[in-house]
Enzyme design. Sequence first.
Site, PDB file in Angstrom:
ATOM      1  N   ALA A  72       6.050  52.472  61.441  1.00 27.36           N
ATOM      2  CA  ALA A  72       5.261  53.631  61.001  1.00 27.36           C
ATOM      3  C   ALA A  72       3.832  53.569  61.522  1.00 27.36           C
ATOM      4  O   ALA A  72       2.905  54.041  60.891  1.00 27.36           O
ATOM      5  CB  ALA A  72       5.253  53.692  59.473  1.00 27.36           C
ATOM      6  N   ARG A 113       2.707  64.099  69.345  1.00 29.84           N
ATOM      7  CA  ARG A 113       3.303  65.437  69.463  1.00 29.84           C
ATOM      8  C   ARG A 113       3.094  66.316  68.230  1.00 29.84           C
ATOM      9  O   ARG A 113       3.337  67.514  68.269  1.00 29.84           O
ATOM     10  CB  ARG A 113       4.804  65.284  69.791  1.00 29.84           C
ATOM     11  CG  ARG A 113       5.038  64.719  71.184  1.00 29.84           C
ATOM     12  CD  ARG A 113       6.428  64.133  71.362  1.00 29.84           C
ATOM     13  NE  ARG A 113       6.542  62.760  70.812  1.00 29.84           N
ATOM     14  CZ  ARG A 113       7.598  61.979  70.965  1.00 29.84           C
ATOM     15  NH1 ARG A 113       8.654  62.428  71.622  1.00 29.84           N
ATOM     16  NH2 ARG A 113       7.625  60.765  70.441  1.00 29.84           N
ATOM     17  N   THR A 141       7.564  50.793  70.557  1.00 33.71           N
ATOM     18  CA  THR A 141       8.361  50.376  69.403  1.00 33.71           C
ATOM     19  C   THR A 141       8.692  48.876  69.428  1.00 33.71           C
ATOM     20  O   THR A 141       8.793  48.237  68.377  1.00 33.71           O
ATOM     21  CB  THR A 141       9.679  51.185  69.330  1.00 33.71           C
ATOM     22  OG1 THR A 141      10.268  51.224  70.640  1.00 33.71           O
ATOM     23  CG2 THR A 141       9.430  52.616  68.863  1.00 33.71           C
ATOM     24  N   ASN A 152      -2.194  90.746  19.456  1.00 32.67           N
ATOM     25  CA  ASN A 152      -1.993  91.641  20.588  1.00 32.67           C
ATOM     26  C   ASN A 152      -3.331  91.829  21.298  1.00 32.67           C
ATOM     27  O   ASN A 152      -4.312  92.256  20.695  1.00 32.67           O
ATOM     28  CB  ASN A 152      -1.475  92.992  20.098  1.00 32.67           C
ATOM     29  CG  ASN A 152      -1.192  93.892  21.280  1.00 32.67           C
ATOM     30  OD1 ASN A 152      -0.139  93.817  21.895  1.00 32.67           O
ATOM     31  ND2 ASN A 152      -2.161  94.724  21.625  1.00 32.67           N
TER      32      ASN A 152
HETATM   33  C1  UD1 Z   1      12.637  56.338  69.703  1.00 35.36           C
HETATM   34  C2  UD1 Z   1      13.570  55.520  70.610  1.00 35.36           C
HETATM   35  C3  UD1 Z   1      14.670  56.428  71.126  1.00 35.36           C
HETATM   36  C4  UD1 Z   1      15.427  57.056  69.963  1.00 35.36           C
HETATM   37  C5  UD1 Z   1      14.469  57.763  69.016  1.00 35.36           C
HETATM   38  C6  UD1 Z   1      15.206  58.168  67.755  1.00 35.36           C
HETATM   39  C7  UD1 Z   1      12.203  53.791  71.677  1.00 35.36           C
HETATM   40  C8  UD1 Z   1      11.523  53.389  72.936  1.00 35.36           C
HETATM   41  N1  UD1 Z   1      12.811  54.995  71.711  1.00 35.36           N
HETATM   42  O1  UD1 Z   1      12.010  57.318  70.512  1.00 35.36           O
HETATM   43  O2  UD1 Z   1      15.561  55.681  71.931  1.00 35.36           O
HETATM   44  O3  UD1 Z   1      16.403  57.956  70.463  1.00 35.36           O
HETATM   45  O4  UD1 Z   1      13.387  56.900  68.628  1.00 35.36           O
HETATM   46  O5  UD1 Z   1      14.438  59.004  66.967  1.00 35.36           O
HETATM   47  O6  UD1 Z   1      12.212  53.052  70.745  1.00 35.36           O
HETATM   48  N2  UD1 Z   1       5.980  53.353  66.428  1.00 35.36           N
HETATM   49  C9  UD1 Z   1       5.138  52.313  66.081  1.00 35.36           C
HETATM   50  N3  UD1 Z   1       4.344  51.752  67.042  1.00 35.36           N
HETATM   51  C10 UD1 Z   1       4.349  52.169  68.320  1.00 35.36           C
HETATM   52  C11 UD1 Z   1       5.200  53.246  68.675  1.00 35.36           C
HETATM   53  C12 UD1 Z   1       6.020  53.806  67.698  1.00 35.36           C
HETATM   54  O7  UD1 Z   1       5.098  51.884  64.922  1.00 35.36           O
HETATM   55  O8  UD1 Z   1       3.595  51.610  69.141  1.00 35.36           O
HETATM   56  C13 UD1 Z   1       6.824  53.962  65.376  1.00 35.36           C
HETATM   57  C14 UD1 Z   1       6.503  55.417  65.135  1.00 35.36           C
HETATM   58  O9  UD1 Z   1       5.557  55.555  64.092  1.00 35.36           O
HETATM   59  C15 UD1 Z   1       7.866  55.998  64.750  1.00 35.36           C
HETATM   60  C16 UD1 Z   1       8.871  55.083  65.403  1.00 35.36           C
HETATM   61  O10 UD1 Z   1       8.165  53.923  65.777  1.00 35.36           O
HETATM   62  O11 UD1 Z   1       8.066  55.984  63.352  1.00 35.36           O
HETATM   63  C17 UD1 Z   1       9.519  55.716  66.627  1.00 35.36           C
HETATM   64  O12 UD1 Z   1       8.512  56.050  67.579  1.00 35.36           O
HETATM   65  P1  UD1 Z   1       8.555  57.397  68.418  1.00 35.36           P
HETATM   66  O13 UD1 Z   1       7.372  57.440  69.301  1.00 35.36           O
HETATM   67  O14 UD1 Z   1       8.793  58.533  67.530  1.00 35.36           O
HETATM   68  O15 UD1 Z   1       9.849  57.138  69.327  1.00 35.36           O
HETATM   69  P2  UD1 Z   1      10.759  58.208  70.033  1.00 35.36           P
HETATM   70  O16 UD1 Z   1      10.083  58.704  71.256  1.00 35.36           O
HETATM   71  O17 UD1 Z   1      11.213  59.217  69.059  1.00 35.36           O
HETATM   72 CA    CA Z   2      10.747  59.622  66.904  1.00 34.49          CA
END
Ligand code: UD1
Ligand code: CA
Length: 449
Positions: free
Chosen positions: A9, A15, A78, A369
């Site tokens: 999180a 976006r 991630t 009333n």
């Molecule tokens: C990610 C997956 C994708 C999957 C999708 C599902 C990766 C690279 N991609 O993409 O394969 O289909 O989720 O919804 O994992 N976050 C962090 N730190 C960071 C980046 C992200 O904590 O540095 C957290 C975000 O807050 C979020 C989650 O990780 O809750 C997912 O990140 P997000 O950028 O939404 O990944 P997607 O592009 O959706």
């Molecule tokens: Ca996502």
Amino acid sequence: MKLMVLILAAGKGTRMKSELPKVLFESAGSPMIDYVVDSARAVSASHINVVIGNGAELVREQLGESVNYCVQTEQRGTGDAVMSAEKDLENFDGKVLILCGDMPLVKADTLQTFIDKSTKHPISFISVKVKKPTGYGRVIRGIDDTVLRIVEEKDASDDEKRVNEVNTGIYLCDAKELLTRLKNIDNNNAQGEYYLTDIVADGAFAYLAKDEKQFLGVNNRVQLSEAGKQIWIERAEEHMMNGVSILDPNTFYADKNVTIEPDVTIYPNVTLQGEVTLKKGTVVYPGSRIVDSEIGENCEIKDNCLITEAVVGEGCKIGPMAQLRPGSVLKGNNKLGNFVETKKAVFDIGAQASHLTYVGDAEIGKNVNIGCGTITCNYDGFNKYKTIIGDNVFVGSDVQLVAPVTIGEGALIAAGSTITKDVPADALGITRAKQQNLAGWVSKWKKDK
Ligand code: UD1
Ligand code: CA
């Protein structure tokens, strides 16, 4: 089996185009992260770790001390997010369930089934076949159907983009194996990020889930509204199964702490926020919003009312277009008609104000009333003052009650009066200039013009 839940999180949520961290955006009345933490709690984990970073303090404030935190100082993807829990993972001899904070629709029993089906594999994730894979990582399988890798949208070839089996972003891993693999990933990709998805390249089990709807990842506000809609519809269906009639579940917006008894009827476009209770037999007509309030049995909330922090007893009729502000208490069988506003006002049984009235800081006795256009003048620019009206008082139309003022039981206030002094019980309170009728005045005036 020892289980830890790790919720990602920390992301920027670019976006969403907002100052607010993405996971705190509300879906159907609660921040998205709350839904994820709730389902994490429902699987029996030894502890829940939330990775925070962007807007860390706000997320911490929302979730409080019920979970543990890891801080990801820079949002580098991630994979890097999971690495911020390195210390915990090193000392943990068990399974780690990884969830994303932007997936509010995943159900606890789905997670439990996934855990049960995947425990024997060192690294597993949930995949799902979707109609529109755009934006998700695609699951690339070899000829023998084993998972080769997950490729992100931005790194995918045209062929890969056509794959409709996607990564949901939910994983179950052996803590040790997860760490070993994470240490080997790089950021050599279109986004220059450390992708958690790269851990599957050394072999992983993909648990193919069925219910596509649960795995919506909210990246923008269009998806946020899709998620909200789905939760609201599910709640509507739950209430309907419990005996509530909802004319249009597509325009019924109830927060999670809303209690509705059987035989309540709800017309379209009704919003119920916070802690709301609607007791049996009550009807809520179109366009009303009720916030943190209790509505008793057999009430009628007519069109377009706003009711906030109020307690309404049984058999009341409110609206159309009435506003009950905080501290409004109707004890029962009361009627508040159109354009009536109340605030910190207690109406005893049977008291009514049928049209165009403001009652603030007041105690209104039984069967009083209050006539059309009556106003309690409760504020002198500095302080608020109280108006007390005894049982069975009749207040005529267009009366101003300049508080502090007390009207005794059974008194009658003449229409058009401005009452600045107390009126004793049984008295007529009247403040009116004597009427004069000047005969023939109008035609004479017109001639002189
Ligand atoms: C990610 C997956 C994708 C999957 C999708 C599902 C990766 C690279 N991609 O993409 O394969 O289909 O989720 O919804 O994992 N976050 C962090 N730190 C960071 C980046 C992200 O904590 O540095 C957290 C975000 O807050 C979020 C989650 O990780 O809750 C997912 O990140 P997000 O950028 O939404 O990944 P997607 O592009 O959706
Ligand atoms: Ca996502």
